[in-house]
Design a protein around this motif. Sequence first.
Motif, PDB file in Angstrom:
ATOM      1  N   ALA A 136      -6.615  16.954   8.650  1.00  0.00           N
ATOM      2  CA  ALA A 136      -5.313  16.536   7.898  1.00  0.00           C
ATOM      3  C   ALA A 136      -5.482  15.197   6.784  1.00  0.00           C
ATOM      4  N   LEU A 137      -4.608  15.288   5.856  1.00  0.00           N
ATOM      5  CA  LEU A 137      -4.615  14.338   4.891  1.00  0.00           C
ATOM      6  C   LEU A 137      -4.041  12.958   5.348  1.00  0.00           C
ATOM      7  N   ASP A 138      -4.668  11.805   5.308  1.00  0.00           N
ATOM      8  CA  ASP A 138      -4.079  10.612   5.919  1.00  0.00           C
ATOM      9  C   ASP A 138      -4.993   9.510   5.498  1.00  0.00           C
ATOM     10  N   THR A 139      -4.430   8.864   4.238  1.00  0.00           N
ATOM     11  CA  THR A 139      -5.119   8.249   3.483  1.00  0.00           C
ATOM     12  C   THR A 139      -4.234   6.996   2.858  1.00  0.00           C
ATOM     13  N   LEU A 140      -4.463   5.971   2.887  1.00  0.00           N
ATOM     14  CA  LEU A 140      -3.922   4.424   2.460  1.00  0.00           C
ATOM     15  C   LEU A 140      -4.489   4.036   1.164  1.00  0.00           C
ATOM     16  N   VAL A 141      -3.815   3.993   0.239  1.00  0.00           N
ATOM     17  CA  VAL A 141      -4.384   3.585  -0.982  1.00  0.00           C
ATOM     18  C   VAL A 141      -3.772   1.921  -1.201  1.00  0.00           C
ATOM     19  N   PHE A 158      -7.829  25.290   2.624  1.00  0.00           N
ATOM     20  CA  PHE A 158      -8.473  24.353   1.880  1.00  0.00           C
ATOM     21  C   PHE A 158      -7.363  23.373   1.253  1.00  0.00           C
ATOM     22  N   TRP A 159      -7.731  22.178   1.224  1.00  0.00           N
ATOM     23  CA  TRP A 159      -6.909  21.235   0.262  1.00  0.00           C
ATOM     24  C   TRP A 159      -8.003  20.198  -0.215  1.00  0.00           C
ATOM     25  N   SER A 160      -7.477  19.679  -1.279  1.00  0.00           N
ATOM     26  CA  SER A 160      -8.102  18.506  -1.931  1.00  0.00           C
ATOM     27  C   SER A 160      -7.117  17.570  -2.641  1.00  0.00           C
ATOM     28  N   LEU A 161      -7.638  16.042  -2.528  1.00  0.00           N
ATOM     29  CA  LEU A 161      -6.891  15.187  -2.809  1.00  0.00           C
ATOM     30  C   LEU A 161      -7.824  14.289  -3.939  1.00  0.00           C
ATOM     31  N   VAL A 162      -7.187  14.188  -5.123  1.00  0.00           N
ATOM     32  CA  VAL A 162      -7.682  13.223  -5.906  1.00  0.00           C
ATOM     33  C   VAL A 162      -6.721  11.912  -6.329  1.00  0.00           C
ATOM     34  N   VAL A 163      -7.336  10.752  -6.163  1.00  0.00           N
ATOM     35  CA  VAL A 163      -6.456   9.632  -6.551  1.00  0.00           C
ATOM     36  C   VAL A 163      -6.967   8.937  -7.967  1.00  0.00           C
ATOM     37  N   TYR A 164      -5.957   8.877  -9.066  1.00  0.00           N
ATOM     38  CA  TYR A 164      -6.383   8.571 -10.258  1.00  0.00           C
ATOM     39  C   TYR A 164      -5.816   6.981 -10.341  1.00  0.00           C
ATOM     40  N   ASP A 165      -6.425   6.151 -11.560  1.00  0.00           N
ATOM     41  CA  ASP A 165      -5.536   4.977 -11.795  1.00  0.00           C
ATOM     42  C   ASP A 165      -4.772   5.069 -13.035  1.00  0.00           C
ATOM     43  N   VAL A 174      -8.429   3.502   1.002  1.00  0.00           N
ATOM     44  CA  VAL A 174      -8.812   3.394  -0.447  1.00  0.00           C
ATOM     45  C   VAL A 174      -8.433   2.308  -1.336  1.00  0.00           C
ATOM     46  N   GLU A 175      -9.603   1.608  -1.594  1.00  0.00           N
ATOM     47  CA  GLU A 175      -9.256   0.522  -2.674  1.00  0.00           C
ATOM     48  C   GLU A 175      -9.266   0.813  -4.042  1.00  0.00           C
ATOM     49  N   MET A 176      -8.229   0.396  -4.493  1.00  0.00           N
ATOM     50  CA  MET A 176      -7.825   0.608  -5.907  1.00  0.00           C
ATOM     51  C   MET A 176      -7.593  -0.766  -6.622  1.00  0.00           C
ATOM     52  N   ARG A 177      -8.226  -1.007  -7.850  1.00  0.00           N
ATOM     53  CA  ARG A 177      -8.287  -2.100  -8.444  1.00  0.00           C
ATOM     54  C   ARG A 177      -6.895  -2.417  -9.391  1.00  0.00           C
ATOM     55  N   GLY A 178      -6.569  -1.220  -9.898  1.00  0.00           N
ATOM     56  CA  GLY A 178      -5.138  -1.431 -10.744  1.00  0.00           C
ATOM     57  C   GLY A 178      -3.951  -1.002  -9.794  1.00  0.00           C
ATOM     58  N   GLU A 179      -2.953  -1.481 -10.346  1.00  0.00           N
ATOM     59  CA  GLU A 179      -1.669  -1.398  -9.537  1.00  0.00           C
ATOM     60  C   GLU A 179      -0.837  -0.010  -9.470  1.00  0.00           C
ATOM     61  N   GLU A 180      -1.070   0.677 -10.742  1.00  0.00           N
ATOM     62  CA  GLU A 180      -0.358   1.931 -10.934  1.00  0.00           C
ATOM     63  C   GLU A 180      -1.425   3.046 -10.867  1.00  0.00           C
ATOM     64  N   GLY A 181      -1.134   4.313 -10.312  1.00  0.00           N
ATOM     65  CA  GLY A 181      -1.915   5.407 -10.568  1.00  0.00           C
ATOM     66  C   GLY A 181      -1.134   6.488  -9.889  1.00  0.00           C
ATOM     67  N   TYR A 182      -1.781   7.579  -9.770  1.00  0.00           N
ATOM     68  CA  TYR A 182      -1.263   8.885  -9.350  1.00  0.00           C
ATOM     69  C   TYR A 182      -2.187   9.614  -8.427  1.00  0.00           C
ATOM     70  N   ALA A 183      -1.601  10.686  -7.684  1.00  0.00           N
ATOM     71  CA  ALA A 183      -2.577  11.583  -6.796  1.00  0.00           C
ATOM     72  C   ALA A 183      -2.355  13.002  -7.092  1.00  0.00           C
ATOM     73  N   VAL A 184      -3.259  13.589  -7.071  1.00  0.00           N
ATOM     74  CA  VAL A 184      -3.220  15.056  -7.082  1.00  0.00           C
ATOM     75  C   VAL A 184      -3.650  15.936  -5.967  1.00  0.00           C
ATOM     76  N   LEU A 185      -2.782  16.643  -5.528  1.00  0.00           N
ATOM     77  CA  LEU A 185      -3.121  17.297  -4.044  1.00  0.00           C
ATOM     78  C   LEU A 185      -3.046  18.752  -4.286  1.00  0.00           C
ATOM     79  N   PRO A 208       0.964  -1.240   0.006  1.00  0.00           N
ATOM     80  CA  PRO A 208      -0.073  -0.008   0.095  1.00  0.00           C
ATOM     81  C   PRO A 208       0.910   1.385  -0.042  1.00  0.00           C
ATOM     82  N   ILE A 209       0.204   2.202  -0.155  1.00  0.00           N
ATOM     83  CA  ILE A 209       0.953   3.681  -0.326  1.00  0.00           C
ATOM     84  C   ILE A 209       0.207   4.576   0.572  1.00  0.00           C
ATOM     85  N   ARG A 210       0.877   5.337   1.370  1.00  0.00           N
ATOM     86  CA  ARG A 210       0.164   6.197   2.312  1.00  0.00           C
ATOM     87  C   ARG A 210       0.368   7.632   2.007  1.00  0.00           C
TER      88      ARG A 210
END
Length: 182
Positions: free
Chosen positions: A115-120, A90-97, A143-154, A79-81
């Motif tokens: 605070a941002l504290d997420t495990l993908v 204000f902050w926002s996070l989006v995780v993409y595959d 956060v459940e991610m079906r693929g193995e690669e992705g990126y996050a935008v903060l 996993p990735i933390r």
Amino acid sequence: MRNLLYAIAVGLVGAALLHIVIILSLPSFTGRDAYTRVQSFGETNRFFPLANTSDTLAPINDDPAMKTAVCTFSVENGPIRLFAAGDVPFWSLVVYDGASNEVFSMNDRTSVSGALDTLVATPIQLIGIRKAVPQELEQSILVEMRGEEGYAVLRTFVPTRSRQEAATAFLADASCEAFTAD
């Protein structure tokens, strides 16, 4: 005559559909899709701030009231933390595959403590984590991610120049690291 008009109509509709498919698939064939552009930063598991202008194909931050950072990652080996904390309005996070499909999004208003504290992780990895949640993940959003690669935008909001330093520090201190249970 009727058959000729029917054939022309079918041909035009087919041509229109073909053009739409080609236009929508073009970025993946040219290597200019969002995931490939984010990968151009080179290093994975690290947030990179986006510049406001760019002379390369790298993504840019096109909103002067926002500061943006991106991180590419792979959950293949674990996993990735994603973690960030700071005094920003204000902050926002989006995780993409890897295909640039949105997997998860949140902001400071929907986080546990601001605070941002997420495990993908993959579904299999999450099953193992949920069986015995480590103490450091008790407040984390999983956060459940079906693929193995992705990126996050903060992204963080910078309403005034006086907030510029806090926003820069927030993104600089953000982490995108492989998670290992202690």
